[in-house]
Motif scaffolding. Structure first.
Motif, mmCIF file in Angstrom:
data_model
loop_
_atom_site.group_PDB
_atom_site.id
_atom_site.type_symbol
_atom_site.label_atom_id
_atom_site.label_comp_id
_atom_site.label_asym_id
_atom_site.label_seq_id
_atom_site.Cartn_x
_atom_site.Cartn_y
_atom_site.Cartn_z
ATOM 1 N N VAL A 173 -30.909 -50.313 80.163
ATOM 2 C CA VAL A 173 -30.936 -49.945 78.748
ATOM 3 C C VAL A 173 -29.898 -48.876 78.439
ATOM 4 C CG1 VAL A 173 -32.333 -48.857 76.964
ATOM 5 C CG2 VAL A 173 -33.321 -50.642 78.393
ATOM 6 N N TRP A 174 -29.908 -47.778 79.169
ATOM 7 C CA TRP A 174 -28.974 -46.695 78.873
ATOM 8 C C TRP A 174 -27.538 -47.064 79.245
ATOM 9 C CZ3 TRP A 174 -29.855 -43.010 75.622
ATOM 10 C CH2 TRP A 174 -31.166 -42.649 75.355
ATOM 11 N N GLY A 175 -27.361 -47.883 80.252
ATOM 12 C CA GLY A 175 -26.018 -48.346 80.596
ATOM 13 C C GLY A 175 -25.447 -49.226 79.509
ATOM 14 N N GLY A 176 -26.257 -50.141 78.984
ATOM 15 C CA GLY A 176 -25.811 -50.978 77.881
ATOM 16 C C GLY A 176 -25.505 -50.164 76.641
ATOM 17 N N PHE A 177 -26.333 -49.167 76.365
ATOM 18 C CA PHE A 177 -26.088 -48.289 75.225
ATOM 19 C C PHE A 177 -24.780 -47.527 75.394
ATOM 20 C CE2 PHE A 177 -26.657 -44.044 73.276
ATOM 21 C CZ PHE A 177 -26.712 -44.442 71.947
ATOM 22 N N THR A 178 -24.541 -46.989 76.576
ATOM 23 C CA THR A 178 -23.319 -46.227 76.841
ATOM 24 C C THR A 178 -22.081 -47.107 76.720
ATOM 25 O OG1 THR A 178 -24.580 -44.819 78.343
ATOM 26 C CG2 THR A 178 -22.193 -44.738 78.528
ATOM 27 N N VAL A 179 -22.145 -48.310 77.273
ATOM 28 C CA VAL A 179 -21.008 -49.226 77.180
ATOM 29 C C VAL A 179 -20.766 -49.629 75.731
ATOM 30 C CG1 VAL A 179 -20.231 -51.549 77.799
ATOM 31 C CG2 VAL A 179 -21.206 -50.062 79.541
ATOM 32 N N SER A 180 -21.817 -49.853 74.957
ATOM 33 C CA SER A 180 -21.670 -50.216 73.553
ATOM 34 C C SER A 180 -21.029 -49.094 72.747
ATOM 35 C CB SER A 180 -23.027 -50.556 72.946
ATOM 36 O OG SER A 180 -23.591 -51.650 73.591
#
Length: 55
Positions: free
Chosen positions: A16-23
């Protein structure tokens, strides 16, 4: 908590946080899109609206 539960918790947090950071990073690099098709101009017609019925 069992070891399996902790592994899945960490995996979910990273996902979740990795996807948020990449986005956020991708959006900060390219904030606007220029590949939309032409069109979409508003002609300001006021005579076409939703149908109102007294039922």
């Amino acid at each position: 908590m069992t070891g399996t539960a902790i592994v899945f918790l960490v995996l979910a947090i990273v996902l979740v946080w990795g996807g948020f950071t990449v986005s956020v990073f991708a959006l900060s690099r390219r904030p606007d899109r220029h590949d939309f098709p032409p069109g979409g101009e508003d002609d300001h017609r006021e005579d076409i609206g939703p149908v109102e019925r007294d039922t």
